[in-house]
Design an enzyme around this catalytic site. Structure first.
Site, PDB file in Angstrom:
ATOM      1  N   GLU A 192      18.420  70.158  60.139  1.00  0.00           N
ATOM      2  CA  GLU A 192      17.286  70.588  60.961  1.00  0.00           C
ATOM      3  C   GLU A 192      16.036  69.770  60.625  1.00  0.00           C
ATOM      4  O   GLU A 192      14.947  70.036  61.123  1.00  0.00           O
ATOM      5  CB  GLU A 192      17.018  72.080  60.737  1.00  0.00           C
ATOM      6  CG  GLU A 192      17.967  72.988  61.506  1.00  0.00           C
ATOM      7  CD  GLU A 192      19.447  72.795  61.173  1.00  0.00           C
ATOM      8  OE1 GLU A 192      19.810  72.903  59.983  1.00  0.00           O
ATOM      9  OE2 GLU A 192      20.223  72.498  62.088  1.00  0.00           O
ATOM     10  N   ASN A 276      25.512  69.495  62.525  1.00  0.00           N
ATOM     11  CA  ASN A 276      24.962  69.103  63.824  1.00  0.00           C
ATOM     12  C   ASN A 276      24.304  67.723  63.811  1.00  0.00           C
ATOM     13  O   ASN A 276      23.730  67.319  62.810  1.00  0.00           O
ATOM     14  CB  ASN A 276      23.930  70.130  64.284  1.00  0.00           C
ATOM     15  CG  ASN A 276      22.687  70.139  63.406  1.00  0.00           C
ATOM     16  OD1 ASN A 276      22.724  70.677  62.308  1.00  0.00           O
ATOM     17  ND2 ASN A 276      21.597  69.547  63.876  1.00  0.00           N
ATOM     18  N   ASP A 318      24.273  73.394  68.204  1.00  0.00           N
ATOM     19  CA  ASP A 318      24.198  73.526  66.738  1.00  0.00           C
ATOM     20  C   ASP A 318      25.458  74.178  66.165  1.00  0.00           C
ATOM     21  O   ASP A 318      25.386  74.980  65.231  1.00  0.00           O
ATOM     22  CB  ASP A 318      22.950  74.288  66.264  1.00  0.00           C
ATOM     23  CG  ASP A 318      22.817  74.260  64.739  1.00  0.00           C
ATOM     24  OD1 ASP A 318      23.005  73.177  64.159  1.00  0.00           O
ATOM     25  OD2 ASP A 318      22.562  75.318  64.122  1.00  0.00           O
TER      26      ASP A 318
HETATM   27 CA    CA Z   1      22.694  73.022  61.805  1.00  0.00          CA
END
Ligand code: CA
Length: 600
Positions: A192, A276, A318
């Site tokens: 992130e 991700n 995600d």
């Molecule tokens: Ca993630």
């Protein structure tokens, strides 16, 4: 005080001899009296051969002793037991305790790292840590600030410490290391924050880095061997990662590696998953974004990639691919197979041949899953292994700044990191799951090192018509079928334990430790611990008596509202609104609860 580490040595010896004695290695690798590695054994099964506690007597379980960790936020890991000593660690500041099992958890030593609290805001989903590892007479901890430290298991003194990454750029340590022979393996968090993920091996003796394989970049960085590394049986072309991105986006491309690791002594392969691609706004990163969302099989000594498989190309949700890789030997269509089983955030349970990476089974383990209709299982098809998308549930398909609604599962997946367990006795997997959907609106975001690099607004809620946000299921990985399913009011965010007593244990977000019958799922016992459980149940034997232990301490992604005191429903990437009712059931506090049958 004399401490015994004999079981740990035996385990190491068993592992070494089992290499020579393969193929019967997995029976030897199940956990027994000790719980020496995060999943109990390196195959990731979270299965124990202990059977004093069984389906007939589990209803009589009692609390034997408890221990407060003194830390309030989410406790996502599990204790280890080696001989007469239990080792456990806490969320930030990552205090490590060695507890004396002969004296109800008397503290033998305590290690308190000094860490810069500036690391806390760059931890995406609470200040969790998923546990320590043991080997070579040392305890290994990957601290939040990405210090990998080796502690003398008898004294707690620092044997060595190294920095694995730069936390000022958003890289953090939350994973449980895995020790195999002379190396300790670690990964990194920060998907992130635009961190480029990697997986690395360090010498247990001195902390020297042996190899590091990135999730994306040129082959020299990923340790992919073009022409030799295979992807679903086909040799991959040169620089297949870089060519799947536009421009230099791969340099801030995510693919974090904070999940569980497993190891197969027969092939010397180490398995883990990557998360991700960055950002969460898919419009900013056209292409498959290789190798985010990928199962990796690397040579444990060199890091060279034997095979890989990207589950969710060009992720729009995600659906991190970091969940556990469980290694089992089972029959499919009457044939003995060496399998790798993985329950992905994307809601599909995957069964692969762990030697070749061939995809055998991929089915939904939550019927609510709607982002894809199926995974293409035809090896002759040009889309073999790829999901067949339902466009209305694919954020970004009609541009950014458009809200896609009722996508199932939510970003935290049909299952997140909470690990499943496998029983060779029943041949079934026991899987703690989330039953949650979401709205997802991607927006443009620019990259600044050390700042969140997300670019999406989310809301989370149970699937239409349902009130339960989780299920605890039994799964047949050879067929891709749910065998039984127990609904849970909130997600089942605590990891499972399977035992030879045909009892399966797991913890719930409200704080219940539950024991269920492995064959039927019937509830045998429950006990409300001091706080919500996001930790993983383990078992051990001491002085001839079987104990079951779990850390409670609500938090993690699902419990981030409680852990960080957030109330905006969109905060915590949508989890705060989704799990708002949790504050009526539990409150913060780290505690270990140890269970046993009454002594006659
Ligand atoms: Ca993630």
């Amino acid at each position: 005080m004399k401490q015994s580490f004999r079981y740990g040595m035996l385990v190491t010896a068993a592992l070494v001899s089992s290499i020579a004695l393969a193929p019967d290695v997995f029976a030897q690798d199940a956990a027994g009296k000790d719980w020496p590695t995060p999943a109990g054994s390196v195959n990731g099964q979270r299965y124990s051969t202990l059977n004093q506690i069984n389906a007939q007597n589990a209803g009589k379980l009692q609390v034997a002793w408890t221990f407060s960790t003194g830390v309030l936020r989410g406790h996502e890991g599990q204790p280890l037991v080696v001989g007469d000593t239990m080792f456990l660690d806490t969320p930030f500041p990552n205090t490590v305790f060695a507890l004396d099992l002969a004296h109800d958890g008397k503290i033998l030593w305590k290690y308190e790292p000094k860490q810069d609290p500036n690391v806390i805001p760059v931890m995406c989903c609470d200040t969790v840590n998923r546990g320590v590892a043991y080997g070579d007479g040392k305890i290994f901890l990957h601290q939040a600030d990405t210090t990998l430290v080796a502690l003398d298991a008898k004294t707690g003194k620092v044997a060595w410490s190294v920095k694995t990454a730069d936390s000022s750029k958003g890289a953090t340590g939350t994973d449980a290391p895995l020790v195999v022979k002379d190396k300790v393996y670690v990964g990194v968090s920060g998907g992130e924050f635009g961190v480029r993920g990697w997986f690395a091996a360090y010498n247990v003796a001195d902390g020297k880095e042996v190899w590091r394989g990135y999730s994306m970049g040129p082959d020299s960085d990923t340790l992919i061997v073009p022409g030799k590394t295979t992807d679903l049986g086909k040799a991959v072309a040169a620089d297949s990662s870089v060519t799947s991105w536009q421009g230099d986006q791969w340099k801030i491309g995510g693919g974090a590696t904070w999940g569980w690791k497993s190891y197969d002594p027969k092939t010397n392969l180490i398995f883990y998953g990557s998360g991700n691609p960055s950002t969460w706004n898919p419009s900013q990163r056209p292409g498959d974004n290789k190798y985010s969302m990928t199962i990796w099989a690397r040579d444990a000594d060199t890091g060279a990639v034997k095979w890989l498989y990207q589950m969710t190309p060009h992720d729009q949700w995600d659906y991190d691919g970091v969940n556990e890789m469980v290694l089992t030997d089972q029959k499919i269509d009457g044939q003995d197979r060496r399998l790798l089983v993985h329950f992905d955030r994307n809601g599909f349970g995957y069964t692969l041949d762990r030697d070749t990476g061939a995809l055998l089974v991929a089915q939904k383990f939550d019927p609510a899953v709607n982002w894809a209709t199926k995974i293409d299982l035809d090896p002759k098809s040009p889309t073999y292994g790829r999901p067949e998308l339902d466009e209305k549930y694919a954020p970004g398909h009609n541009g950014q700044d458009v809200n896609s609604t009722n996508i199932c599962p939510a970003a935290l997946g049909s299952k997140d990191e909470q690990p499943s367990a496998f029983s060779p006795q029943t041949g079934l997997f026991y899987v703690p799951t989330n039953h949650v959907c979401m709205d997802y609106e991607p927006f443009r975001v620019s990259y600044t090192a050390g700042q969140p690099y997300v670019g999406a607004t989310l809301a989370m809620y149970p699937p239409k018509g349902d009130t339960n946000m989780g299920n605890f299921i039994a799964w047949d990985a050879t067929k891709g079928k749910i065998v039984w399913s127990d609904p849970e009011q909130f997600s089942a965010w605590g990891g499972a334990l399977a035992t030879a007593g045909d009892v399966v244990f797991y913890g719930t977000l409200e704080g219940y430790l539950k024991a269920v019958d492995a064959k039927t799922g019937k509830l045998l016992y429950k006990f409300k611990t001091p706080s919500g459980i996001i930790g993983n149940v383990m078992t051990y034997e001491h002085d001839g008596r079987q104990f079951v232990a779990v850390l409670s301490g609500v938090g993690g992604w699902a419990g981030i509202g409680l852990a960080a005191g957030l109330t905006d429903p969109h905060a915590g990437l949508g989890a705060v609104g989704g799990y708002a009712a949790l504050n009526q059931y539990t409150s913060l506090g780290g505690a270990l609860t140890v269970f046993a049958l009454p002594q006659n």
